[in-house]
Design a protein around this motif. Structure first.
Motif, PDB file in Angstrom:
ATOM      1  N   GLY A   1       0.818  -1.202   0.000  1.00  0.00           N
ATOM      2  CA  GLY A   1       0.000   0.000   0.000  1.00  0.00           C
ATOM      3  C   GLY A   1       0.849   1.247   0.000  1.00  0.00           C
ATOM      4  O   GLY A   1       1.951   1.274  -0.572  1.00  0.00           O
ATOM      5  N   ASP A   2       0.366   2.267   0.700  1.00  0.00           N
ATOM      6  CA  ASP A   2       1.038   3.560   0.669  1.00  0.00           C
ATOM      7  C   ASP A   2       2.465   3.477   1.220  1.00  0.00           C
ATOM      8  O   ASP A   2       3.382   4.090   0.675  1.00  0.00           O
ATOM      9  N   ALA A   3       2.649   2.711   2.297  1.00  0.00           N
ATOM     10  CA  ALA A   3       3.993   2.616   2.887  1.00  0.00           C
ATOM     11  C   ALA A   3       4.976   1.989   1.896  1.00  0.00           C
ATOM     12  O   ALA A   3       6.125   2.456   1.766  1.00  0.00           O
ATOM     13  N   TRP A   4       4.546   0.945   1.184  1.00  0.00           N
ATOM     14  CA  TRP A   4       5.405   0.298   0.190  1.00  0.00           C
ATOM     15  C   TRP A   4       5.777   1.279  -0.911  1.00  0.00           C
ATOM     16  O   TRP A   4       6.949   1.402  -1.285  1.00  0.00           O
ATOM     17  N   LEU A   5       4.775   2.008  -1.404  1.00  0.00           N
ATOM     18  CA  LEU A   5       5.025   2.959  -2.486  1.00  0.00           C
ATOM     19  C   LEU A   5       5.952   4.071  -2.017  1.00  0.00           C
ATOM     20  O   LEU A   5       6.876   4.473  -2.742  1.00  0.00           O
ATOM     21  N   ARG A   6       5.732   4.581  -0.814  1.00  0.00           N
ATOM     22  CA  ARG A   6       6.576   5.661  -0.294  1.00  0.00           C
ATOM     23  C   ARG A   6       8.026   5.205  -0.173  1.00  0.00           C
ATOM     24  O   ARG A   6       8.952   5.953  -0.508  1.00  0.00           O
ATOM     25  N   GLU A   7       8.229   3.982   0.284  1.00  0.00           N
ATOM     26  CA  GLU A   7       9.595   3.460   0.396  1.00  0.00           C
ATOM     27  C   GLU A   7      10.271   3.392  -0.979  1.00  0.00           C
ATOM     28  O   GLU A   7      11.450   3.748  -1.124  1.00  0.00           O
ATOM     29  N   VAL A   8       9.536   2.930  -1.986  1.00  0.00           N
ATOM     30  CA  VAL A   8      10.091   2.833  -3.331  1.00  0.00           C
ATOM     31  C   VAL A   8      10.401   4.222  -3.875  1.00  0.00           C
ATOM     32  O   VAL A   8      11.458   4.445  -4.492  1.00  0.00           O
ATOM     33  N   GLU A   9       9.492   5.158  -3.663  1.00  0.00           N
ATOM     34  CA  GLU A   9       9.733   6.530  -4.137  1.00  0.00           C
ATOM     35  C   GLU A   9      10.986   7.125  -3.508  1.00  0.00           C
ATOM     36  O   GLU A   9      11.835   7.707  -4.202  1.00  0.00           O
ATOM     37  N   GLU A  10      11.112   7.004  -2.192  1.00  0.00           N
ATOM     38  CA  GLU A  10      12.262   7.591  -1.501  1.00  0.00           C
ATOM     39  C   GLU A  10      13.558   6.911  -1.918  1.00  0.00           C
ATOM     40  O   GLU A  10      14.600   7.571  -2.100  1.00  0.00           O
ATOM     41  N   ALA A  11      13.515   5.592  -2.086  1.00  0.00           N
ATOM     42  CA  ALA A  11      14.707   4.867  -2.521  1.00  0.00           C
ATOM     43  C   ALA A  11      15.117   5.296  -3.937  1.00  0.00           C
ATOM     44  O   ALA A  11      16.311   5.411  -4.253  1.00  0.00           O
TER      45      ALA A  11
ATOM     46  N   TYR B   1      -5.282  -3.658 -25.556  1.00  0.00           N
ATOM     47  CA  TYR B   1      -3.943  -3.159 -25.274  1.00  0.00           C
ATOM     48  C   TYR B   1      -3.539  -3.390 -23.810  1.00  0.00           C
ATOM     49  O   TYR B   1      -2.697  -2.678 -23.261  1.00  0.00           O
ATOM     50  N   GLU B   2      -4.152  -4.401 -23.165  1.00  0.00           N
ATOM     51  CA  GLU B   2      -3.753  -4.765 -21.804  1.00  0.00           C
ATOM     52  C   GLU B   2      -2.243  -4.985 -21.745  1.00  0.00           C
ATOM     53  O   GLU B   2      -1.639  -5.557 -22.649  1.00  0.00           O
ATOM     54  N   ALA B   3      -1.626  -4.521 -20.664  1.00  0.00           N
ATOM     55  CA  ALA B   3      -0.175  -4.632 -20.538  1.00  0.00           C
ATOM     56  C   ALA B   3       0.209  -4.887 -19.089  1.00  0.00           C
ATOM     57  O   ALA B   3      -0.540  -4.550 -18.158  1.00  0.00           O
ATOM     58  N   ARG B   4       1.394  -5.467 -18.903  1.00  0.00           N
ATOM     59  CA  ARG B   4       1.943  -5.723 -17.563  1.00  0.00           C
ATOM     60  C   ARG B   4       3.356  -5.136 -17.484  1.00  0.00           C
ATOM     61  O   ARG B   4       4.340  -5.874 -17.456  1.00  0.00           O
ATOM     62  N   PRO B   5       3.464  -3.812 -17.467  1.00  0.00           N
ATOM     63  CA  PRO B   5       4.790  -3.195 -17.418  1.00  0.00           C
ATOM     64  C   PRO B   5       5.349  -3.192 -15.998  1.00  0.00           C
ATOM     65  O   PRO B   5       4.624  -3.351 -15.010  1.00  0.00           O
ATOM     66  N   ALA B   6       6.661  -2.981 -15.911  1.00  0.00           N
ATOM     67  CA  ALA B   6       7.270  -2.711 -14.605  1.00  0.00           C
ATOM     68  C   ALA B   6       6.749  -1.369 -14.098  1.00  0.00           C
ATOM     69  O   ALA B   6       6.381  -0.482 -14.881  1.00  0.00           O
ATOM     70  N   ILE B   7       6.738  -1.222 -12.798  1.00  0.00           N
ATOM     71  CA  ILE B   7       6.169  -0.002 -12.213  1.00  0.00           C
ATOM     72  C   ILE B   7       7.126   1.180 -12.308  1.00  0.00           C
ATOM     73  O   ILE B   7       6.750   2.311 -12.006  1.00  0.00           O
ATOM     74  N   ALA B   8       8.348   0.958 -12.760  1.00  0.00           N
ATOM     75  CA  ALA B   8       9.363   2.012 -12.754  1.00  0.00           C
ATOM     76  C   ALA B   8       8.895   3.297 -13.419  1.00  0.00           C
ATOM     77  O   ALA B   8       9.024   4.397 -12.841  1.00  0.00           O
ATOM     78  N   ASN B   9       8.367   3.206 -14.635  1.00  0.00           N
ATOM     79  CA  ASN B   9       7.979   4.425 -15.356  1.00  0.00           C
ATOM     80  C   ASN B   9       6.856   5.168 -14.650  1.00  0.00           C
ATOM     81  O   ASN B   9       6.821   6.411 -14.673  1.00  0.00           O
ATOM     82  N   ARG B  10       5.940   4.425 -14.017  1.00  0.00           N
ATOM     83  CA  ARG B  10       4.860   5.086 -13.279  1.00  0.00           C
ATOM     84  C   ARG B  10       5.410   5.813 -12.052  1.00  0.00           C
ATOM     85  O   ARG B  10       4.970   6.922 -11.730  1.00  0.00           O
ATOM     86  N   VAL B  11       6.359   5.224 -11.366  1.00  0.00           N
ATOM     87  CA  VAL B  11       6.954   5.884 -10.198  1.00  0.00           C
ATOM     88  C   VAL B  11       7.700   7.141 -10.630  1.00  0.00           C
ATOM     89  O   VAL B  11       7.559   8.213 -10.017  1.00  0.00           O
TER      90      VAL B  11
ATOM     91  N   SER C   1      16.329   0.982 -11.838  1.00  0.00           N
ATOM     92  CA  SER C   1      15.735  -0.317 -11.521  1.00  0.00           C
ATOM     93  C   SER C   1      16.791  -1.290 -10.992  1.00  0.00           C
ATOM     94  O   SER C   1      16.488  -2.168 -10.179  1.00  0.00           O
ATOM     95  N   ALA C   2      18.032  -1.133 -11.456  1.00  0.00           N
ATOM     96  CA  ALA C   2      19.117  -1.957 -10.927  1.00  0.00           C
ATOM     97  C   ALA C   2      19.423  -1.576  -9.481  1.00  0.00           C
ATOM     98  O   ALA C   2      19.740  -2.444  -8.656  1.00  0.00           O
ATOM     99  N   ASP C   3      19.305  -0.296  -9.159  1.00  0.00           N
ATOM    100  CA  ASP C   3      19.572   0.178  -7.803  1.00  0.00           C
ATOM    101  C   ASP C   3      18.411  -0.110  -6.854  1.00  0.00           C
ATOM    102  O   ASP C   3      18.617  -0.326  -5.659  1.00  0.00           O
ATOM    103  N   VAL C   4      17.199  -0.049  -7.389  1.00  0.00           N
ATOM    104  CA  VAL C   4      15.980  -0.231  -6.583  1.00  0.00           C
ATOM    105  C   VAL C   4      15.183  -1.370  -7.213  1.00  0.00           C
ATOM    106  O   VAL C   4      14.300  -1.133  -8.054  1.00  0.00           O
ATOM    107  N   PRO C   5      15.462  -2.602  -6.872  1.00  0.00           N
ATOM    108  CA  PRO C   5      14.839  -3.748  -7.546  1.00  0.00           C
ATOM    109  C   PRO C   5      13.320  -3.736  -7.540  1.00  0.00           C
ATOM    110  O   PRO C   5      12.695  -4.285  -8.461  1.00  0.00           O
ATOM    111  N   ARG C   6      12.718  -3.111  -6.551  1.00  0.00           N
ATOM    112  CA  ARG C   6      11.248  -3.104  -6.515  1.00  0.00           C
ATOM    113  C   ARG C   6      10.643  -2.310  -7.674  1.00  0.00           C
ATOM    114  O   ARG C   6       9.455  -2.458  -7.979  1.00  0.00           O
ATOM    115  N   LEU C   7      11.449  -1.491  -8.339  1.00  0.00           N
ATOM    116  CA  LEU C   7      10.955  -0.808  -9.534  1.00  0.00           C
ATOM    117  C   LEU C   7      10.661  -1.783 -10.669  1.00  0.00           C
ATOM    118  O   LEU C   7       9.970  -1.442 -11.630  1.00  0.00           O
ATOM    119  N   LYS C   8      11.181  -2.992 -10.568  1.00  0.00           N
ATOM    120  CA  LYS C   8      10.942  -4.002 -11.602  1.00  0.00           C
ATOM    121  C   LYS C   8       9.628  -4.755 -11.402  1.00  0.00           C
ATOM    122  O   LYS C   8       9.210  -5.523 -12.281  1.00  0.00           O
TER     123      LYS C   8
END
Length: 391
Positions: free
Chosen positions: A120-130, A165-175, A147-154
Protein backbone atom coordinates in the motif's frame (compact mmCIF):
# COMPACT_ATOMS: atom_id res chain seq x y z
CA UNK A 1 -20.27 50.28 -20.31
CA UNK A 2 -19.54 49.39 -23.93
CA UNK A 3 -17.86 46.03 -24.43
CA UNK A 4 -15.31 46.08 -27.24
CA UNK A 5 -15.69 43.46 -29.94
CA UNK A 6 -12.44 41.90 -31.11
CA UNK A 7 -12.80 40.41 -34.58
CA UNK A 8 -11.03 37.40 -36.00
CA UNK A 9 -8.72 39.60 -38.08
CA UNK A 10 -7.30 41.29 -34.99
CA UNK A 11 -6.96 37.96 -33.17
CA UNK A 12 -4.92 36.68 -36.12
CA UNK A 13 -2.73 39.79 -36.00
CA UNK A 14 -2.10 39.19 -32.29
CA UNK A 15 -1.29 35.54 -32.98
CA UNK A 16 1.23 36.36 -35.70
CA UNK A 17 3.04 38.94 -33.59
CA UNK A 18 2.92 37.38 -30.14
CA UNK A 19 3.63 33.83 -31.24
CA UNK A 20 6.77 35.07 -33.04
CA UNK A 21 5.60 33.89 -36.45
CA UNK A 22 5.70 37.25 -38.20
CA UNK A 23 8.92 38.35 -36.48
CA UNK A 24 11.07 35.44 -35.20
CA UNK A 25 13.05 35.44 -31.96
CA UNK A 26 16.73 34.97 -31.19
CA UNK A 27 16.56 32.01 -28.81
CA UNK A 28 14.46 29.00 -27.84
CA UNK A 29 14.03 30.53 -24.39
CA UNK A 30 12.49 33.62 -26.00
CA UNK A 31 10.07 31.31 -27.83
CA UNK A 32 9.09 29.42 -24.69
CA UNK A 33 8.51 32.65 -22.79
CA UNK A 34 6.39 34.10 -25.59
CA UNK A 35 4.20 30.98 -25.76
CA UNK A 36 4.19 30.27 -21.99
CA UNK A 37 5.02 26.60 -22.67
CA UNK A 38 5.98 24.36 -25.57
CA UNK A 39 4.05 21.12 -26.03
CA UNK A 40 6.52 18.33 -25.31
CA UNK A 41 4.75 14.95 -25.46
CA UNK A 42 6.51 14.40 -28.78
CA UNK A 43 10.16 15.37 -28.15
CA UNK A 44 10.58 16.59 -31.73
CA UNK A 45 7.74 19.11 -31.31
CA UNK A 46 9.78 21.21 -28.88
CA UNK A 47 12.62 21.58 -31.38
CA UNK A 48 10.34 22.09 -34.38
CA UNK A 49 8.15 24.65 -32.60
CA UNK A 50 11.24 26.59 -31.53
CA UNK A 51 12.86 26.32 -34.96
CA UNK A 52 9.75 27.72 -36.68
CA UNK A 53 10.11 30.87 -34.56
CA UNK A 54 13.89 31.38 -34.40
CA UNK A 55 15.84 33.68 -36.70
CA UNK A 56 18.53 31.00 -36.96
CA UNK A 57 16.96 27.58 -36.22
CA UNK A 58 19.48 25.42 -34.39
CA UNK A 59 18.92 22.07 -32.66
CA UNK A 60 22.17 22.53 -30.75
CA UNK A 61 20.98 25.86 -29.34
CA UNK A 62 17.74 24.29 -28.13
CA UNK A 63 19.63 21.39 -26.55
CA UNK A 64 22.02 23.79 -24.79
CA UNK A 65 19.07 25.70 -23.34
CA UNK A 66 17.53 22.43 -22.15
CA UNK A 67 20.48 20.39 -20.92
CA UNK A 68 23.52 22.63 -20.46
CA UNK A 69 22.29 26.08 -19.47
CA UNK A 70 19.11 24.48 -18.07
CA UNK A 71 16.99 27.51 -18.88
CA UNK A 72 14.16 25.23 -20.03
CA UNK A 73 12.52 22.42 -18.10
CA UNK A 74 10.20 19.56 -19.10
CA UNK A 75 7.20 19.17 -16.78
CA UNK A 76 4.06 17.06 -16.59
CA UNK A 77 1.61 19.90 -16.29
CA UNK A 78 -1.51 21.28 -17.96
CA UNK A 79 -3.99 18.56 -19.01
CA UNK A 80 -1.54 15.89 -17.73
CA UNK A 81 0.61 16.73 -20.74
CA UNK A 82 4.38 17.13 -20.91
CA UNK A 83 5.36 20.74 -21.59
CA UNK A 84 8.71 22.50 -21.82
CA UNK A 85 8.65 25.72 -19.82
CA UNK A 86 11.17 28.44 -18.95
CA UNK A 87 12.83 27.31 -15.73
CA UNK A 88 11.77 30.49 -13.96
CA UNK A 89 8.13 29.61 -14.70
CA UNK A 90 8.35 26.12 -13.18
CA UNK A 91 7.19 27.09 -9.64
CA UNK A 92 4.03 28.71 -11.05
CA UNK A 93 3.22 25.78 -13.33
CA UNK A 94 3.95 23.30 -10.52
CA UNK A 95 1.54 24.91 -8.07
CA UNK A 96 -1.13 25.79 -10.63
CA UNK A 97 -1.35 22.41 -12.38
CA UNK A 98 1.35 19.82 -11.71
CA UNK A 99 0.59 19.28 -8.02
CA UNK A 100 -2.99 18.26 -8.86
CA UNK A 101 -1.74 15.97 -11.63
CA UNK A 102 0.73 14.36 -9.21
CA UNK A 103 -1.97 13.66 -6.63
CA UNK A 104 -4.22 12.00 -9.21
CA UNK A 105 -1.42 9.93 -10.73
CA UNK A 106 -0.16 8.77 -7.33
CA UNK A 107 -3.66 7.57 -6.43
CA UNK A 108 -3.57 5.53 -9.63
CA UNK A 109 -0.23 4.05 -8.63
CA UNK A 110 -1.63 3.03 -5.27
CA UNK A 111 -4.46 1.25 -7.05
CA UNK A 112 -2.05 -0.55 -9.35
CA UNK A 113 0.22 -1.83 -6.57
CA UNK A 114 -2.69 -2.87 -4.37
CA UNK A 115 -4.23 -4.78 -7.28
CA UNK A 116 -0.86 -6.48 -7.87
CA UNK A 117 -0.61 -7.43 -4.20
CA UNK A 118 2.61 -5.49 -3.70
CA UNK A 119 1.53 -3.38 -0.76
CA UNK A 120 0.00 0.00 0.00
CA UNK A 121 1.04 3.56 0.67
CA UNK A 122 3.99 2.62 2.89
CA UNK A 123 5.41 0.30 0.19
CA UNK A 124 5.02 2.96 -2.49
CA UNK A 125 6.58 5.66 -0.29
CA UNK A 126 9.60 3.46 0.40
CA UNK A 127 10.09 2.83 -3.33
CA UNK A 128 9.73 6.53 -4.14
CA UNK A 129 12.26 7.59 -1.50
CA UNK A 130 14.71 4.87 -2.52
CA UNK A 131 14.42 5.97 -6.16
CA UNK A 132 15.11 9.62 -5.35
CA UNK A 133 18.08 8.61 -3.18
CA UNK A 134 19.50 6.42 -5.95
CA UNK A 135 19.10 9.22 -8.48
CA UNK A 136 20.83 11.73 -6.22
CA UNK A 137 23.69 9.27 -5.77
CA UNK A 138 24.08 8.84 -9.53
CA UNK A 139 23.35 12.45 -10.49
CA UNK A 140 21.72 11.36 -13.75
CA UNK A 141 20.30 7.99 -14.77
CA UNK A 142 17.92 6.13 -17.03
CA UNK A 143 15.03 4.05 -15.75
CA UNK A 144 16.98 0.82 -16.25
CA UNK A 145 19.85 2.14 -14.10
CA UNK A 146 17.47 3.06 -11.30
CA UNK A 147 15.74 -0.32 -11.52
CA UNK A 148 19.12 -1.96 -10.93
CA UNK A 149 19.57 0.18 -7.80
CA UNK A 150 15.98 -0.23 -6.58
CA UNK A 151 14.84 -3.75 -7.55
CA UNK A 152 11.25 -3.10 -6.51
CA UNK A 153 10.95 -0.81 -9.53
CA UNK A 154 10.94 -4.00 -11.60
CA UNK A 155 7.69 -5.23 -10.01
CA UNK A 156 4.93 -5.53 -12.59
CA UNK A 157 1.46 -4.01 -12.57
CA UNK A 158 -1.61 -4.56 -14.71
CA UNK A 159 -2.80 -1.77 -17.01
CA UNK A 160 -6.00 -1.64 -19.11
CA UNK A 161 -7.22 -5.03 -17.91
CA UNK A 162 -9.44 -6.84 -20.39
CA UNK A 163 -8.70 -4.46 -23.26
CA UNK A 164 -6.89 -5.21 -26.50
CA UNK A 165 -3.94 -3.16 -25.27
CA UNK A 166 -3.75 -4.76 -21.80
CA UNK A 167 -0.17 -4.63 -20.54
CA UNK A 168 1.94 -5.72 -17.56
CA UNK A 169 4.79 -3.19 -17.42
CA UNK A 170 7.27 -2.71 -14.60
CA UNK A 171 6.17 0.00 -12.21
CA UNK A 172 9.36 2.01 -12.75
CA UNK A 173 7.98 4.43 -15.36
CA UNK A 174 4.86 5.09 -13.28
CA UNK A 175 6.95 5.88 -10.20
CA UNK A 176 9.21 8.19 -12.19
CA UNK A 177 6.20 9.92 -13.77
CA UNK A 178 4.76 10.76 -10.35
CA UNK A 179 8.08 11.89 -8.89
CA UNK A 180 8.46 14.21 -11.88
CA UNK A 181 4.90 15.50 -11.50
CA UNK A 182 5.66 16.23 -7.85
CA UNK A 183 8.63 18.33 -8.94
CA UNK A 184 11.22 16.09 -7.29
CA UNK A 185 12.97 14.87 -10.47
CA UNK A 186 13.23 16.13 -14.06
CA UNK A 187 13.60 14.70 -17.55
CA UNK A 188 17.09 15.24 -18.90
CA UNK A 189 18.98 14.57 -22.11
CA UNK A 190 17.50 11.63 -24.06
CA UNK A 191 19.39 8.62 -25.31
CA UNK A 192 20.01 9.05 -29.02
CA UNK A 193 18.91 12.05 -31.07
CA UNK A 194 16.64 15.00 -30.32
CA UNK A 195 13.66 12.99 -31.58
CA UNK A 196 14.12 10.31 -28.89
CA UNK A 197 11.69 9.92 -26.00
CA UNK A 198 14.02 7.77 -23.86
CA UNK A 199 14.88 10.47 -21.37
CA UNK A 200 17.45 10.37 -18.62
CA UNK A 201 16.41 11.62 -15.18
CA UNK A 202 18.03 14.05 -12.76
CA UNK A 203 17.12 15.39 -9.32
CA UNK A 204 15.26 18.70 -9.48
CA UNK A 205 18.24 20.29 -7.71
CA UNK A 206 20.27 19.82 -10.89
CA UNK A 207 18.06 22.50 -12.48
CA UNK A 208 17.07 24.44 -9.36
CA UNK A 209 19.71 24.04 -6.59
CA UNK A 210 17.22 24.99 -3.87
CA UNK A 211 14.45 22.88 -5.34
CA UNK A 212 11.14 24.27 -6.56
CA UNK A 213 10.04 27.32 -4.56
CA UNK A 214 6.50 26.91 -3.30
CA UNK A 215 3.87 29.32 -4.65
CA UNK A 216 0.37 29.54 -3.13
CA UNK A 217 -1.99 27.68 -5.44
CA UNK A 218 -4.47 30.52 -6.00
CA UNK A 219 -1.65 32.94 -6.73
CA UNK A 220 -0.10 30.46 -9.16
CA UNK A 221 -3.35 29.85 -11.05
CA UNK A 222 -3.97 33.57 -11.41
CA UNK A 223 -0.41 34.11 -12.65
CA UNK A 224 -0.60 31.26 -15.17
CA UNK A 225 -3.86 32.62 -16.56
CA UNK A 226 -2.38 36.13 -16.69
CA UNK A 227 0.50 34.77 -18.77
CA UNK A 228 -1.85 32.85 -21.06
CA UNK A 229 -3.91 35.98 -21.69
CA UNK A 230 -0.75 37.93 -22.46
CA UNK A 231 0.26 35.38 -25.08
CA UNK A 232 -3.04 34.00 -26.37
CA UNK A 233 -5.64 36.58 -25.36
CA UNK A 234 -8.32 37.38 -26.00
CA UNK A 235 -9.86 34.09 -25.01
CA UNK A 236 -12.94 32.67 -23.41
CA UNK A 237 -13.31 30.96 -20.06
CA UNK A 238 -13.73 27.74 -22.05
CA UNK A 239 -10.36 28.35 -23.74
CA UNK A 240 -8.70 28.85 -20.37
CA UNK A 241 -10.38 25.79 -18.88
CA UNK A 242 -9.23 23.64 -21.79
CA UNK A 243 -5.63 24.90 -21.95
CA UNK A 244 -4.94 24.82 -18.21
CA UNK A 245 -6.92 21.68 -17.37
CA UNK A 246 -8.50 23.56 -14.45
CA UNK A 247 -12.19 23.51 -13.69
CA UNK A 248 -14.39 26.38 -14.84
CA UNK A 249 -14.84 27.40 -11.19
CA UNK A 250 -11.06 27.54 -10.71
CA UNK A 251 -10.66 29.57 -13.91
CA UNK A 252 -13.27 32.11 -12.85
CA UNK A 253 -11.72 32.47 -9.40
CA UNK A 254 -8.30 33.02 -10.98
CA UNK A 255 -9.73 35.67 -13.31
CA UNK A 256 -10.97 37.54 -10.25
CA UNK A 257 -7.38 37.75 -9.04
CA UNK A 258 -6.02 39.63 -12.06
CA UNK A 259 -6.92 42.82 -13.91
CA UNK A 260 -8.92 41.81 -16.98
CA UNK A 261 -11.44 43.41 -19.30
CA UNK A 262 -14.39 41.62 -20.82
CA UNK A 263 -14.62 41.69 -24.62
CA UNK A 264 -16.94 40.19 -27.21
CA UNK A 265 -15.63 37.38 -29.41
CA UNK A 266 -18.05 36.37 -32.14
CA UNK A 267 -20.99 36.62 -29.76
CA UNK A 268 -19.17 35.04 -26.80
CA UNK A 269 -17.76 36.62 -23.66
CA UNK A 270 -13.99 36.82 -23.79
CA UNK A 271 -11.21 38.32 -21.69
CA UNK A 272 -8.07 40.36 -22.26
CA UNK A 273 -5.65 41.82 -19.77
CA UNK A 274 -6.78 45.27 -18.67
CA UNK A 275 -3.66 46.88 -20.17
CA UNK A 276 -4.08 45.03 -23.48
CA UNK A 277 -7.41 46.31 -24.75
CA UNK A 278 -6.19 48.56 -27.56
CA UNK A 279 -6.22 47.32 -31.19
CA UNK A 280 -3.10 45.55 -32.40
CA UNK A 281 -1.62 46.48 -35.80
CA UNK A 282 -1.27 43.92 -38.56
CA UNK A 283 2.28 42.49 -38.36
CA UNK A 284 2.48 42.02 -42.13
CA UNK A 285 2.35 38.87 -44.29
CA UNK A 286 3.86 35.62 -43.03
CA UNK A 287 3.69 31.87 -43.59
CA UNK A 288 4.82 29.01 -41.36
CA UNK A 289 4.95 25.23 -41.26
CA UNK A 290 4.20 24.33 -37.67
CA UNK A 291 4.71 20.85 -36.20
CA UNK A 292 2.17 18.45 -34.79
CA UNK A 293 0.93 19.53 -31.35
CA UNK A 294 2.35 23.02 -31.82
CA UNK A 295 1.40 25.44 -29.01
CA UNK A 296 -0.36 27.78 -31.43
CA UNK A 297 -2.69 25.29 -33.08
CA UNK A 298 -3.38 23.71 -29.65
CA UNK A 299 -3.73 27.04 -27.88
CA UNK A 300 -7.52 27.45 -27.74
CA UNK A 301 -10.61 25.28 -27.35
CA UNK A 302 -12.53 27.48 -29.80
CA UNK A 303 -10.51 27.26 -33.02
CA UNK A 304 -12.90 28.37 -35.74
CA UNK A 305 -11.34 31.82 -36.13
CA UNK A 306 -8.01 30.35 -37.29
CA UNK A 307 -8.81 26.75 -38.24
CA UNK A 308 -12.03 27.20 -40.19
CA UNK A 309 -13.55 23.90 -41.32
CA UNK A 310 -10.20 22.14 -41.76
CA UNK A 311 -10.12 20.37 -38.39
CA UNK A 312 -11.25 16.89 -39.55
CA UNK A 313 -8.41 16.80 -42.09
CA UNK A 314 -5.68 18.04 -39.74
CA UNK A 315 -6.47 16.51 -36.33
CA UNK A 316 -6.46 12.85 -35.31
CA UNK A 317 -9.45 11.13 -33.72
CA UNK A 318 -8.33 12.11 -30.22
CA UNK A 319 -8.14 15.83 -30.98
CA UNK A 320 -4.37 16.02 -31.48
CA UNK A 321 -3.21 18.39 -34.20
CA UNK A 322 -0.97 17.13 -36.99
CA UNK A 323 1.50 19.35 -38.85
CA UNK A 324 -0.15 22.51 -40.20
CA UNK A 325 0.54 25.17 -42.84
CA UNK A 326 -0.25 28.74 -41.78
CA UNK A 327 -0.72 32.00 -43.65
CA UNK A 328 -1.35 35.32 -41.90
CA UNK A 329 -2.92 33.80 -38.78
CA UNK A 330 -4.98 31.08 -40.45
CA UNK A 331 -4.45 27.37 -40.96
CA UNK A 332 -4.49 26.87 -44.73
CA UNK A 333 -3.12 23.35 -45.13
CA UNK A 334 -1.12 20.45 -43.76
CA UNK A 335 2.31 18.95 -44.29
CA UNK A 336 4.23 15.75 -43.67
CA UNK A 337 7.72 14.38 -44.08
CA UNK A 338 7.89 11.59 -46.63
CA UNK A 339 10.15 8.52 -46.13
CA UNK A 340 12.80 10.04 -48.42
CA UNK A 341 12.92 13.17 -46.24
CA UNK A 342 10.95 15.52 -48.49
CA UNK A 343 8.56 17.85 -46.68
CA UNK A 344 5.37 17.63 -48.74
CA UNK A 345 2.36 19.84 -48.16
CA UNK A 346 -1.18 20.42 -49.36
CA UNK A 347 -2.97 23.76 -49.38
CA UNK A 348 -6.67 23.56 -48.55
CA UNK A 349 -7.54 27.01 -49.89
CA UNK A 350 -6.29 29.60 -52.32
CA UNK A 351 -3.75 31.82 -50.57
CA UNK A 352 -2.58 33.72 -53.64
CA UNK A 353 0.56 33.29 -55.72
CA UNK A 354 2.91 35.18 -53.41
CA UNK A 355 1.92 33.27 -50.26
CA UNK A 356 1.90 29.95 -52.15
CA UNK A 357 5.46 30.64 -53.29
CA UNK A 358 6.47 31.46 -49.71
CA UNK A 359 4.96 28.16 -48.48
CA UNK A 360 6.90 26.24 -51.14
CA UNK A 361 10.12 27.96 -50.08
CA UNK A 362 9.44 27.18 -46.42
CA UNK A 363 8.82 23.49 -47.23
CA UNK A 364 12.12 23.35 -49.11
CA UNK A 365 13.93 25.07 -46.24
CA UNK A 366 12.48 22.61 -43.71
CA UNK A 367 13.43 19.65 -45.91
CA UNK A 368 17.01 20.88 -45.98
CA UNK A 369 17.08 21.71 -42.27
CA UNK A 370 15.83 18.26 -41.23
CA UNK A 371 18.37 16.54 -43.47
CA UNK A 372 18.73 12.89 -42.48
CA UNK A 373 16.36 13.20 -39.50
CA UNK A 374 13.08 11.34 -39.92
CA UNK A 375 10.00 12.37 -37.96
CA UNK A 376 7.47 9.84 -36.70
CA UNK A 377 4.22 10.52 -34.82
CA UNK A 378 4.43 9.98 -31.06
CA UNK A 379 1.46 9.99 -28.68
CA UNK A 380 -0.93 10.68 -31.55
CA UNK A 381 -2.23 9.27 -34.81
CA UNK A 382 -1.59 10.73 -38.22
CA UNK A 383 -4.06 13.29 -39.53
CA UNK A 384 -5.85 12.46 -42.78
CA UNK A 385 -3.72 14.83 -44.83
CA UNK A 386 -0.53 13.58 -43.19
CA UNK A 387 -1.41 9.97 -43.97
CA UNK A 388 -2.25 10.81 -47.59
CA UNK A 389 0.96 12.79 -48.10
CA UNK A 390 3.22 9.99 -46.88
CA UNK A 391 1.34 7.17 -48.65
Amino acid sequence: MTVRAIKAEERRARLGARHLLADPADTAVDVARALVALHGTDPASVHLAAAARMKVPDVGAVERALYDDRLLLRMLAMRRTVFTVPTESAPVVQAACSDDVARRERRKNLGFIEQAGLGGDAWLREVEEATVAALRARGEAFAADLSADVPRLKERILLSEGKAYEARPAIANRVLLVLAAEGRIVRGRPRGSWTSSQFSWSPIEAWLPEGLPRVPVEEARAELIRRWLGAYGPGTAADLKWWTGLTLTQVRKALEGIAVERVELDGEDGYVLADDVEPVPDPGPWVALLPALDPTVMGWAGRGWYLGAHGPLLFDRNGNAGPTVWCDGRVVGGWAQRPDGEVAYRLLEDVGAEAASAVAAEAARLTSWLGAVRLAPRARGRSRIEAELVA
